[in-house]
Design a protein around this motif. Structure first.
Motif, PDB file in Angstrom:
ATOM      1  N   VAL A  23      32.559  28.100  32.984  1.00  0.00           N
ATOM      2  CA  VAL A  23      32.611  28.655  34.398  1.00  0.00           C
ATOM      3  C   VAL A  23      32.823  26.193  34.667  1.00  0.00           C
ATOM      4  CG1 VAL A  23      31.342  28.892  36.195  1.00  0.00           C
ATOM      5  CG2 VAL A  23      31.249  29.731  34.796  1.00  0.00           C
ATOM      6  N   ALA A  26      36.789  25.846  33.804  1.00  0.00           N
ATOM      7  CA  ALA A  26      37.356  26.555  34.872  1.00  0.00           C
ATOM      8  C   ALA A  26      37.284  26.281  36.209  1.00  0.00           C
ATOM      9  CB  ALA A  26      36.551  27.760  34.617  1.00  0.00           C
ATOM     10  N   GLY A  27      36.225  25.499  36.881  1.00  0.00           N
ATOM     11  CA  GLY A  27      36.115  25.275  37.902  1.00  0.00           C
ATOM     12  C   GLY A  27      36.354  23.595  37.989  1.00  0.00           C
ATOM     13  N   GLN A  53      23.521  31.930  35.927  1.00  0.00           N
ATOM     14  CA  GLN A  53      24.717  32.543  34.584  1.00  0.00           C
ATOM     15  C   GLN A  53      24.066  33.613  34.065  1.00  0.00           C
ATOM     16  OE1 GLN A  53      27.837  31.700  35.098  1.00  0.00           O
ATOM     17  NE2 GLN A  53      27.516  30.039  36.905  1.00  0.00           N
ATOM     18  N   ASN A 111      37.874  35.647  38.567  1.00  0.00           N
ATOM     19  CA  ASN A 111      37.455  34.394  39.297  1.00  0.00           C
ATOM     20  C   ASN A 111      37.155  33.553  38.087  1.00  0.00           C
ATOM     21  OD1 ASN A 111      35.718  33.366  41.105  1.00  0.00           O
ATOM     22  ND2 ASN A 111      33.439  33.540  39.800  1.00  0.00           N
ATOM     23  N   VAL A 112      37.195  33.861  37.146  1.00  0.00           N
ATOM     24  CA  VAL A 112      36.529  32.310  35.821  1.00  0.00           C
ATOM     25  C   VAL A 112      37.394  33.606  34.573  1.00  0.00           C
ATOM     26  CG1 VAL A 112      35.387  31.470  34.379  1.00  0.00           C
ATOM     27  CG2 VAL A 112      34.500  32.031  36.503  1.00  0.00           C
ATOM     28  N   ALA A 114      38.473  30.774  31.460  1.00  0.00           N
ATOM     29  CA  ALA A 114      38.132  29.887  30.647  1.00  0.00           C
ATOM     30  C   ALA A 114      37.617  29.453  28.520  1.00  0.00           C
ATOM     31  CB  ALA A 114      36.890  28.674  31.235  1.00  0.00           C
TER      32      ALA A 114
END
Length: 197
Positions: A23, A26-27, A53, A111-112, A114
């Motif tokens: 996460v 990805a962010g 998570q 949304n994610v 990765a």
């Protein structure tokens, strides 16, 4: 959740550490920044991320790639409804992201997405985007949406290669987050009923 075949599986709370890593990849560090803002009394921001998570994994809606040694890639998403989400009382850094989501009603929002850096280039992102489309169709949605940072060239190439097109963009509000990203870009892919658009 649709049926998944190895190396795909549904994430479990035991994947929490890998999910927090992925996460945050990805962010581009934004999740860790947010977890640090949430930390109190010397609390470890990573511990907050792992706990969050683990809680999300309990819903059984996160897909991971696991080749036998644990999660190496992840897909998280959700359906966007028809009504726009108000941004009046939202923290400033989230407003541009929500404004873009509001431009993609009735879509399956990725949304994610990765992959750990040492497992990139093996087709995991493409495979997971395909799974996202299967989930969307299963839920009766006819389009996909994703928001990507303007400096994420690899991600943008992947999305364009798989049929996503830029629809809109908004300026990033950093609010203490250290980033080179200047703009958030909304990309959408229309789906047909039988297969890829």
């Amino acid at each position: 959740m649709i049926p998944l075949l190895p190396p795909l599986r549904v994430a479990t709370p035991s994947d929490a550490a890998a999910l927090a890593d992925l996460v945050n990849f990805a962010g581009d560090g934004l999740p860790l920044h947010l977890w640090a803002c949430m930390a109190e009394n010397g609390q470890d921001p990573w511990a907050i991320g792992r706990a969050r998570q683990a809680e999300k994994a309990e819903d059984g809606q996160i897909v991971v790639v696991d080749e036998g040694g644990g999660a190496i890639a992840v897909l998280m998403g959700y359906g966007i409804g028809t009504d726009p989400v108000p941004t009046d009382d939202m923290p400033a850094m989230f407003v541009p992201l929500q404004e873009l989501e509001n431009l993609a009603p009735e879509s399956c929002y990725v949304n994610v997405l990765a992959t750990y850096p040492d497992h990139r280039g093996k087709g995991h992102g493409t495979r997971l985007l395909g799974i996202a489309e299967e989930i969307a169709r299963d839920e009766g949605l006819s389009r996909m949406s994703i928001i990507v940072a303007d400096d994420n060239d690899g991600g943008r190439r992947l999305y364009e290669r798989t049929g996503y097109r830029e629809i809109a963009a908004r300026d990033v509000v950093c609010d203490g987050w250290k980033t080179a990203t200047k703009r958030w870009i909304l990309m959408i892919k229309e789906l047909d009923r039988a297969g890829d658009a």
